[in-house]
Design a protein around this motif. Structure first.
Motif, mmCIF file in Angstrom:
data_model
loop_
_atom_site.group_PDB
_atom_site.id
_atom_site.type_symbol
_atom_site.label_atom_id
_atom_site.label_comp_id
_atom_site.label_asym_id
_atom_site.label_seq_id
_atom_site.Cartn_x
_atom_site.Cartn_y
_atom_site.Cartn_z
ATOM 1 N N TYR A 194 24.491 -35.449 24.229
ATOM 2 C CA TYR A 194 25.179 -34.043 24.098
ATOM 3 C C TYR A 194 24.980 -33.007 25.569
ATOM 4 O O TYR A 194 26.235 -33.356 25.982
ATOM 5 C CB TYR A 194 25.180 -33.502 23.024
ATOM 6 C CG TYR A 194 26.965 -32.945 23.214
ATOM 7 C CD1 TYR A 194 27.600 -33.281 22.633
ATOM 8 C CD2 TYR A 194 26.633 -31.253 22.939
ATOM 9 C CE1 TYR A 194 29.186 -32.998 22.736
ATOM 10 C CE2 TYR A 194 27.575 -30.864 22.588
ATOM 11 C CZ TYR A 194 28.716 -30.873 22.622
ATOM 12 O OH TYR A 194 30.143 -30.455 22.849
ATOM 13 N N LYS A 198 27.733 -33.178 28.513
ATOM 14 C CA LYS A 198 28.354 -31.843 28.627
ATOM 15 C C LYS A 198 27.675 -31.109 29.700
ATOM 16 O O LYS A 198 29.198 -30.763 30.511
ATOM 17 C CB LYS A 198 28.347 -31.179 27.372
ATOM 18 C CG LYS A 198 28.863 -30.574 27.903
ATOM 19 C CD LYS A 198 29.425 -28.488 25.959
ATOM 20 C CE LYS A 198 29.567 -27.743 26.550
ATOM 21 N NZ LYS A 198 29.399 -26.768 25.627
ATOM 22 N N SER A 217 31.148 -36.109 25.432
ATOM 23 C CA SER A 217 30.066 -35.960 25.489
ATOM 24 C C SER A 217 29.550 -36.333 24.376
ATOM 25 O O SER A 217 28.572 -36.887 23.864
ATOM 26 C CB SER A 217 30.032 -34.219 26.110
ATOM 27 O OG SER A 217 30.362 -34.241 26.686
ATOM 28 N N ALA A 218 30.021 -35.830 22.799
ATOM 29 C CA ALA A 218 30.140 -36.274 21.504
ATOM 30 C C ALA A 218 29.749 -38.353 21.583
ATOM 31 O O ALA A 218 28.675 -38.250 21.401
ATOM 32 C CB ALA A 218 30.770 -35.523 20.896
ATOM 33 N N ALA A 221 26.468 -39.700 23.207
ATOM 34 C CA ALA A 221 24.875 -39.261 22.154
ATOM 35 C C ALA A 221 25.224 -39.546 21.287
ATOM 36 O O ALA A 221 24.321 -40.380 20.988
ATOM 37 C CB ALA A 221 25.723 -37.452 21.864
ATOM 38 N N ASN A 281 29.917 -37.722 15.564
ATOM 39 C CA ASN A 281 29.157 -37.026 16.244
ATOM 40 C C ASN A 281 30.445 -35.833 17.239
ATOM 41 O O ASN A 281 30.535 -35.364 17.817
ATOM 42 C CB ASN A 281 28.282 -37.151 17.493
ATOM 43 C CG ASN A 281 27.032 -36.970 17.728
ATOM 44 O OD1 ASN A 281 26.841 -36.468 18.047
ATOM 45 N ND2 ASN A 281 26.881 -38.512 16.737
#
Length: 306
Positions: A194, A198, A217-218, A221, A281
């Motif tokens: 993440y 990011k 990003s989540a 991840a 996430n």
């Protein structure tokens, strides 16, 4: 700007821990049925199935559970799950930045190895503290709400008491080693991935530091974490759910799975794991960033008033 703006002042430890715990609880409530389906798929094959019931795929499992046990069964173990997140996420996520800063001596832009070390550290710390809540959660998710099928536990507190009385203190911390391994992997993969995604997005100015950036990003991840952590997650679930004496150790559990069911057993429940981790996430990190910023706005107003 979509969502609240980032604070000019870095959030203190208390804000990070409180917002991490709250965000993780929100994510658990949203994604708990997927987690329950994952557990049912992971333990399928280790014991004789109830006649006429076999789970096929994540949505097939959810459908079968609703049909045979009712919709409430999808939230078996939710209370223990929320207890777990309040203890667990506040440590593993809330402490991550501070531990990262500790390892670098307060320097900015830590390397990947430092991030991994910080993620492993907070993940292991969280498991050591919150393991009993995870044991109870997994056992509740595994038990069936069917007529004629004996229930192991009737309530969260009764489950803690029963495990302690019948298996001792070691029963409450059963599976700590595979869980530390699993959560060290999950935590460092989840947080580091993440972090890196990011930072790359912001560095190349693909998006600003807002909701779409946090979402992408989540999601990334969640996928990377699922691929790396699934084998350990399956072993952890099987071992923690097992009655006393079924497996000698977590390694014995993994070996039994390999010899009886083959290597594909380690990726049982991969799709629900990904759906759950990916969605978890997204909900958690988006909520975490917004709750953290909202708390900082509130803190600033209170400081101005005082």
């Amino acid at each position: 700007m979509v969502g609240l703006k980032p604070s000019d002042v870095p959030p203190p430890l208390g804000v990070k821990m409180a917002s991490a715990g709250a965000a993780a609880c929100i994510a658990d409530i949203v994604t708990f049925p997927l987690d329950t389906a994952k557990v049912r798929l992971q333990i399928q094959g280790e014991k004789k199935a109830v006649e006429g019931i076999r789970y096929r795929g994540v949505f097939g499992t959810i459908s079968t559970m609703i049909r045979t046990e009712g919709p409430k069964s999808l939230y078996n173990g939710l209370v223990a799950g929320l207890q777990r997140q309040l203890c667990f996420a506040s440590i593993r996520i809330g402490l991550y930045d501070n531990v990262k800063s500790f390892y670098t001596g307060g320097k900015d832009n830590p390397g990947v190895l430092i991030r991994i070390l910080a993620g492993c550290t907070t993940g292991a710390m969280a498991v050591s503290f919150a393991q009993p809540t995870d044991v109870v959660k997994v056992r509740f998710q595994a038990q069936m709400n069917l007529d004629g099928v004996a229930r192991r536990y009737n309530g969260t507190m009764q489950a803690y008491k029963h495990i302690f009385q019948n298996e001792g203190i070691r029963g409450l911390w059963k599976g700590t080693l595979p869980n530390i391994t699993r959560n060290a992997l999950v935590n460092c993969t989840e947080l580091v991935t993440y972090d890196l995604i990011k930072e790359a997005i912001l560095r190349h100015k693909l998006m600003s530091d807002n909701l779409p950036c946090h979402f992408v990003s989540a999601f990334g991840a969640g996928f990377v974490t699922t691929v790396i952590a699934s084998p350990v997650d399956v072993v952890k679930t099987r071992y923690m759910n097992s009655p006393p004496g079924q497996y000698k150790s977590a390694i014995n559990c993994a070996w039994t799975m390999m010899t009886k069911e083959g290597p594909t057993a380690f990726y049982k429940g991969f799709v629900p794991s990904f759906l759950r981790l990916g969605s978890w996430n997204v909900v958690m990190f988006v909520s975490f960033e917004q709750i953290k910023r909202a708390m900082m706005v509130t803190k600033k107003r209170l400081d101005t008033t005082n």
